[in-house]
Design an enzyme around this catalytic site. Structure first.
Site, PDB file in Angstrom:
ATOM      1  N   THR A 176     -53.424 -48.443 -51.744  1.00 16.30           N
ATOM      2  CA  THR A 176     -54.206 -47.431 -50.871  1.00 16.30           C
ATOM      3  C   THR A 176     -52.972 -46.174 -50.714  1.00 16.30           C
ATOM      4  OG1 THR A 176     -53.644 -47.669 -48.448  1.00 16.30           O
ATOM      5  CG2 THR A 176     -55.437 -48.993 -49.748  1.00 16.30           C
ATOM      6  N   ARG A 188     -45.407 -48.745 -47.446  1.00 10.75           N
ATOM      7  CA  ARG A 188     -46.527 -47.784 -47.967  1.00 10.75           C
ATOM      8  C   ARG A 188     -47.523 -49.467 -48.661  1.00 10.75           C
ATOM      9  NH1 ARG A 188     -45.292 -43.444 -52.376  1.00 10.75           N
ATOM     10  NH2 ARG A 188     -43.711 -45.223 -52.977  1.00 10.75           N
ATOM     11  N   ASP A 239     -33.537 -49.149 -52.227  1.00 10.30           N
ATOM     12  CA  ASP A 239     -33.241 -48.888 -53.867  1.00 10.30           C
ATOM     13  C   ASP A 239     -31.570 -48.674 -53.865  1.00 10.30           C
ATOM     14  OD1 ASP A 239     -35.417 -51.113 -53.093  1.00 10.30           O
ATOM     15  OD2 ASP A 239     -36.227 -50.547 -54.948  1.00 10.30           O
ATOM     16  N   ASP A 250     -36.178 -45.076 -56.501  1.00  9.34           N
ATOM     17  CA  ASP A 250     -36.591 -45.663 -54.684  1.00  9.34           C
ATOM     18  C   ASP A 250     -34.927 -45.301 -54.094  1.00  9.34           C
ATOM     19  OD1 ASP A 250     -38.763 -47.782 -53.508  1.00  9.34           O
ATOM     20  OD2 ASP A 250     -36.706 -47.291 -51.816  1.00  9.34           O
TER      21      ASP A 250
HETATM   22  N1  URA Z   1     -39.866 -42.868 -51.629  1.00 12.45           N
HETATM   23  C1  URA Z   1     -39.130 -42.928 -52.491  1.00 12.45           C
HETATM   24  O1  URA Z   1     -37.716 -43.601 -51.940  1.00 12.45           O
HETATM   25  N2  URA Z   1     -38.786 -42.523 -53.788  1.00 12.45           N
HETATM   26  C2  URA Z   1     -39.451 -41.724 -53.750  1.00 12.45           C
HETATM   27  O2  URA Z   1     -39.683 -40.903 -55.313  1.00 12.45           O
HETATM   28  C3  URA Z   1     -41.298 -41.534 -53.206  1.00 12.45           C
HETATM   29  C4  URA Z   1     -41.327 -42.215 -52.000  1.00 12.45           C
END
Ligand code: URA
Length: 211
Positions: free
Chosen positions: A110, A106, A205, A202
Site C-alpha cells: 500500500t 512502509r 541500506d 535506499d
Molecule cells: N526511501 C529511500 O530510502 N529511498 C527512496 O528513494 C525512497 C524512500
C-alpha cells in the site's frame, strides 16, 4: 513548480557532497561520512531563524555582550531508521537538544506507513522540533510522523531531509502546510516502488550497508 513550504539548500558544498552520495559506487563509510557532513550544512539553514538573546561574558580582555540561543529549546526527532544518519550530524551542532524517535515502516503493497515505535521528549509543546528523515518520498510516513509530533503537543515543527520528491513535498504541504521542508535537492519523481528518481537508492541500506 514552486512549493511554498520548500527550501532547497543549493550551497555548492551541499550539491558536491550530494552528487558523491548519489553515485552507486560510493562506499558505506563514504556515504555515512558525507551524510554527516551534509547534515551540518543543512542544519545551518533549518536553524537560521532561532532567536538569540544577549549574554554578558568576560573575555580575557574585557566584558562584552555576546549572544546565545534563547527562546524554546530544541527537540530533534529521527524517523527510523534512516533519520539516524542525519540526527548524528545535527547533534554535533546542537549537542544539548532532546531527541525523540519515531518508527514507521512502509507497507510495501500500500506504501502506507505503519507505526511500530514512538518515544518523544515529554515537553514537546515547549520545544522547536526538527524532524529528520533523509528521503521525503511519497510523504505518507513523513506526514504520519508529523501527526504523532502534533499529537504530542509540538507546534513549531520543521522537516529536514536530504532528497525530496515533488509528490512528497505536495503531500506534506496538503497534510501540514505549517511545517517547512528543508532539503538538499528536489528530484524528478517517484518510481512505481515509491523510490525517488534519480535519487540515491535506499538511504538506510546505503548508510548501514544492509544490502
Ligand atoms: N526511501 C529511500 O530510502 N529511498 C527512496 O528513494 C525512497 C524512500
Amino acid at each position: 513548480m514552486t512549493y511554498p513550504n520548500l527550501t532547497v539548500v543549493d550551497h555548492p558544498l551541499v550539491q558536491h557532497k550530494l552528487t558523491i552520495m548519489r553515485e552507486q559506487g560510493t562506499s558505506t563509510a563514504g556515504f555515512r561520512r558525507l551524510l554527516r557532513e551534509i547534515s551540518h550544512l543543512i542544519a545551518y539553514e533549518v536553524t537560521n531563524d532561532l532567536p538569540l538573546v544577549d549574554k554578558t561574558i568576560e573575555t580575557p580582555l574585557k566584558t562584552m555582550q555576546g549572544k546565545e540561543l534563547g527562546g524554546k529549546k530544541l527537540a530533534l526527532v529521527s524517523i527510523l531508521r534512516a533519520g539516524n544518519g542525519l540526527l548524528d550530524g545535527i547533534l554535533d551542532l546542537i549537542p544539548s537538544a532532546r531527541v525523540g524517535f519515531v518508527g514507521l515502516y512502509r507497507d510495501e503493497e500500500t506504501l502506507k506507513p505503519v507505526q511500530y515505535y514512538c518515544k518523544l521528549p515529554s515537553d514537546m509543546a515547549n520545544r522547536v522540533t526538527i524532524a529528520v528523515d533523509p528521503m521525503l518520498a511519497t510523504g505518507n510516513s513523513s506526514a504520519a510522523a508529523i501527526d504523532l509530533l502534533k499529537d504530542a503537543g509540538a507546534t513549531d515543527i520543521r522537516f529536514l531531509c536530504l532528497l525530496a520528491s515533488p509528490e512528497g513535498v505536495q503531500r506534506m504541504y496538503e497534510a501540514h502546510p505549517d511545517v517547512p521542508v528543508i532539503t538538499a535537492a528536489l528530484d524528478e519523481c517517484l518510481d512505481d516502488n515509491g523510490y525517488i528518481v534519480p535519487g540515491l537508492g535506499d538511504a538506510g541500506d546505503r548508510m548501514f550497508g544492509t544490502k
